[in-house]
Every structure is written in C-alpha cells, then in structure tokens.
Scaffold this motif. Structure first.
Motif, short mmCIF file in Angstrom:
data_model
loop_
_atom_site.label_atom_id
_atom_site.label_comp_id
_atom_site.label_asym_id
_atom_site.label_seq_id
_atom_site.Cartn_x
_atom_site.Cartn_y
_atom_site.Cartn_z
N LYS A 136 0.79 -1.22 0.00
CA LYS A 136 0.00 0.00 0.00
C LYS A 136 0.83 1.28 0.00
N LEU A 137 2.02 1.22 0.59
CA LEU A 137 2.80 2.45 0.74
C LEU A 137 4.21 2.39 0.16
N GLY A 138 4.65 1.23 -0.26
CA GLY A 138 6.03 1.05 -0.68
C GLY A 138 6.49 1.97 -1.79
N ALA A 139 5.60 2.33 -2.72
CA ALA A 139 5.99 3.13 -3.88
C ALA A 139 5.93 4.63 -3.62
N ILE A 140 5.43 5.04 -2.47
CA ILE A 140 5.28 6.47 -2.18
C ILE A 140 6.64 7.08 -1.80
N ARG A 141 6.90 8.30 -2.29
CA ARG A 141 8.13 8.98 -1.92
C ARG A 141 8.12 9.28 -0.42
N VAL A 142 9.25 9.08 0.20
CA VAL A 142 9.34 9.25 1.65
C VAL A 142 8.87 10.64 2.07
N ALA A 143 9.29 11.65 1.33
CA ALA A 143 8.95 13.02 1.69
C ALA A 143 7.46 13.30 1.53
N ASP A 144 6.77 12.50 0.73
CA ASP A 144 5.35 12.72 0.46
C ASP A 144 4.43 11.92 1.38
N LEU A 145 4.99 10.98 2.14
CA LEU A 145 4.16 10.13 2.99
C LEU A 145 3.52 10.98 4.09
N SER A 146 2.21 10.98 4.14
CA SER A 146 1.49 11.87 5.05
C SER A 146 0.74 11.09 6.12
N ARG A 147 0.23 11.84 7.11
CA ARG A 147 -0.56 11.21 8.16
C ARG A 147 -1.83 10.59 7.57
N ALA A 148 -2.34 11.17 6.51
CA ALA A 148 -3.54 10.62 5.86
C ALA A 148 -3.25 9.21 5.32
N HIS A 149 -2.05 9.03 4.74
CA HIS A 149 -1.67 7.69 4.25
C HIS A 149 -1.65 6.70 5.41
#
Length: 392
Positions: A136-149
């Motif tokens: 679910k989250l592996g492809a997201i950029r670290v800097a873009d990972l938010s509390r909503a995710h």
C-alpha cells in the motif's frame, strides 16, 4: 521569428541524427525532429542562469501533435522565467523523480540494521513489511508520505488491532530512520499522532480436564504414527518449563545439564536465561536423548533437514487440539498454563517470574547470587501437576 505549425509539420530528419528547429524570439525554445518522424517540444538552458561554464540542461515539454504549439510555448516561457530567477527546473524534476521511496528506506534498514535484531523480531518485521506496508505504501516517496496515508492504512486493519499497531510501529521506525538519514524533514514523522487500537490481552489457560484430553490425544497420535514422538516431547517440555516455543525448538544438548536440572540458554527474547527442569522434565529429556529421530544431532529436537532443528509444530499441534476437541488453543497457551498451575499451587510471583524468564538477565553474574533451589522446587510443583495429566 516564431515557429509555426506548418514549419514543424514539414520538418524532417533525413539522416541518422535529429534536427533542431529553434525559435529566435524565445531563446532556448525549439523542436527536436527525430529520424523516426517524431517531433518534440524542448527547452535548452544553462543551470541557475549561469554562463557558458554552467551545466546545460534539456527539458522535453511534450510531443508535437499531442500538445498545441502555443501551449508548448507558454510552458517554455514559464521554464525560462524560472531559470532567469536562478532556479534549475530540470534538476528539480530529476531530484523529484529520483527521491527515495518508502521501499528504499526498507531496503536500507534491511541491509544495515535488521540483521542485528533477534530472529523472531526480524521475521515479524519482514511479515509486516511484505504483507501490510509495502503493497500500500512502498511506492510512495518518503517526503510525500502523510498522516492521511498512515491513518488510512491503520483504519483498514481495524479488524486485526494487534497487527495494525505492530505495522504502524514498524512504519514509525522507518520514518524516524528517514529523518536520521536526511531523507525527510526533521520532526515530521506521520505516525506520531496515530492513536493505537486497544488490544485485549488474551490469557487462555488449560484446565486439568483439558490437559488430560491433550495428553491422551498426544499419546494416541504418537501410537498411530500421526505425529513424531519428538514433536509430542517438545510440546510437553513447553508446558513443563513454561518456555517460549523457539527456546525449546532450538534447544541444544550442550545447553542442557540433566544432573543440575538446568538449561542455560545463551540467548532468548530477554537475553541469557536459565530454564529449570522438574524431575519429570529431566526424565522426558533422558528419554528424548535415547530415542531421538537423529541421535547424532546437536539439537534436542532435530528437524527433517540435516543439521537443522525442528521448526514447524503448528500442524501437529492442530491435530492434537482437533483430537482433544479444544477450540481456539494456541501453543503459547502452554506457557500461560504453566504459570497458572504454579499460582494455583501457591508458588510466589517472583519465583514464577524467574521460571518464565520475565526478568531481564544481562549477565550470568546475576545468577551467581541467587539460590536455584526455590525455582527448582517450583518447577517440580508444576511438573507433578502436568505429569498427572500428560505423562500417564
């Protein structure tokens, strides 16, 4: 002079190299004509508004025919205006494209830190990453990972609160490492304000009638050849000692002192640890030593593969519980049951804590000042109660 659609439509690259059409009224904006016939709008500039010594950058705006000429020209004007202000749009695009993703954080963590964790911890981390976080989250950029995710992931696992909390704990660890490695701004861990689910403690204890059923089921299944005697002995030793599953399955003969009634584990979940053997446990190990499926193995409970210890006892346990008619019974409940038997027999909580290894033992020196007799007495108290049910 401005480029025109007719001029671009008629342009060709007859050789093997591309041909460039440049707009004189907007320096740096042009069209790249490929030998294949493809035509792309491009912008060429010197980084950060520098002179000839500055790095030359190329940006592709889009393909002719897909983007109107006027739209491409406006985009080129925006890019060149940013350059005039000292920016480097292409460098920023490359940095964005190459920014580390959460999967990169895991890869670095796995390579540099996971090997220092205990085997069970590493196994749980990998399971949470592979089965829960990465999909679910592996492809997201670290800097873009938010509390909503994070909140969305946590809420999606509301039906398994324990695992949801463990997954968020691992994710929080990865985010903290991202900050340490300067892959994310300091103090921005998105897991920080995620409220953990309430976890209901599961404490199942087998009653004496249930232990009688377990003992009878084990003996019958061994007689029928449905389970190995080694497996039945391993399960029985778990109950006799109150040890954790891996402590017994990975047990080596070199750690066992039958004369002293002790097993000295060099490592466990809580560090170095001593297991106390009742007389019944000593007799079980003596029998195991003589009748092991691999008498030459260094392990008390050898596995199917040479040089390996027994690993999977979940299937034989399932057979035993099914035969005994016990529902919702886990192997770890044997440890709880050993403690409950000790309490029922009047053993003090400090002694029970020693039997189960609840205290954190950092060095063997701490044991040098403690008399083993009370713990051995307690072990025999448990052994007599268990033997009446399982070892008839």
């Amino acid at each position: 002079m401005k480029l025109t659609k007719r001029q671009i439509d008629g342009a060709t690259a007859p050789g093997k190299k591309p041909v460039y059409l440049w707009e004189k009224s907007l320096a740096g904006f042009g069209v790249k004509v490929l030998p294949s016939g493809t035509k792309k709008f491009i912008v060429k500039y010197r980084a950060y508004g520098g002179g000839r010594t500055a790095t030359q950058r190329w940006i592709t705006i889009g393909a002719h025919g897909q983007i109107p000429l006027e739209q491409a020209r406006k985009r080129a004007q925006q890019i060149l205006a940013a350059v005039a202000n000292g920016d480097d749009p292409q460098s920023e695009r490359l940095a964005f494209r190459e920014a580390p993703r959460l999967s990169d954080v895991w890869a670095r963590f796995e390579d540099s830190e996971l090997s220092s964790k205990k085997a069970a911890t590493a196994r749980d981390y990998r399971a949470n990453w592979v089965q829960v976080i990465e999909p679910k989250l592996g492809a997201i950029r670290v800097a873009d990972l938010s509390r909503a995710h994070v909140d969305k992931l946590h809420r999606s696992m509301s039906g398994t609160p324990y695992r949801a909390n463990r997954a968020i704990a691992l994710l929080s660890k990865l985010m903290t490492l991202s900050e340490i490695w300067e892959w994310r701004n300091q103090g921005t861990n998105p897991c920080r304000y995620i409220k953990k689910y309430k976890e209901e403690a599961r404490e199942r204890f087998f009653s004496m009638p249930e232990l009688n059923k377990l003992g009878e089921a084990m003996r019958n299944l061994v007689d029928e050849g449905a389970i190995w005697p080694d497996m039945a002995n391993a399960l029985t030793l778990l109950l006799l000692t109150g040890a954790r599953r891996n402590e017994v399955l990975s047990l080596k003969w070199s750690w066992v002192s039958l004369d002293q009634g002790l097993i000295r584990l060099p490592d466990s979940k809580t560090g170095k640890k001593t297991l106390y053997l009742s007389d019944h446990a000593v007799r079980l190990l003596q029998h195991q030593q003589k009748h092991s499926r691999d008498p030459d193995s260094s392990y008390v409970f050898p596995g199917q593969r040479e040089g390996k210890h027994l690993i999977n006892i979940a299937k034989p346990w399932s057979k035993i519980c099914e035969r005994a008619g016990l529902q919702d019974a886990r192997i770890h409940d044997l440890r709880h049951t050993a403690a409950s038997i000790a309490v029922g027999q009047g053993v003090g909580l400090p002694i029970i804590g020693r039997l189960l290894g609840h205290s954190q033992t950092q060095t063997t020196a701490r044991y040098a000042h403690v008399d083993n007799d009370p713990a051995l007495t307690a072990a025999n108290t448990i052994g007599r109660a268990v033997a009446g049910a399982l070892l008839k």
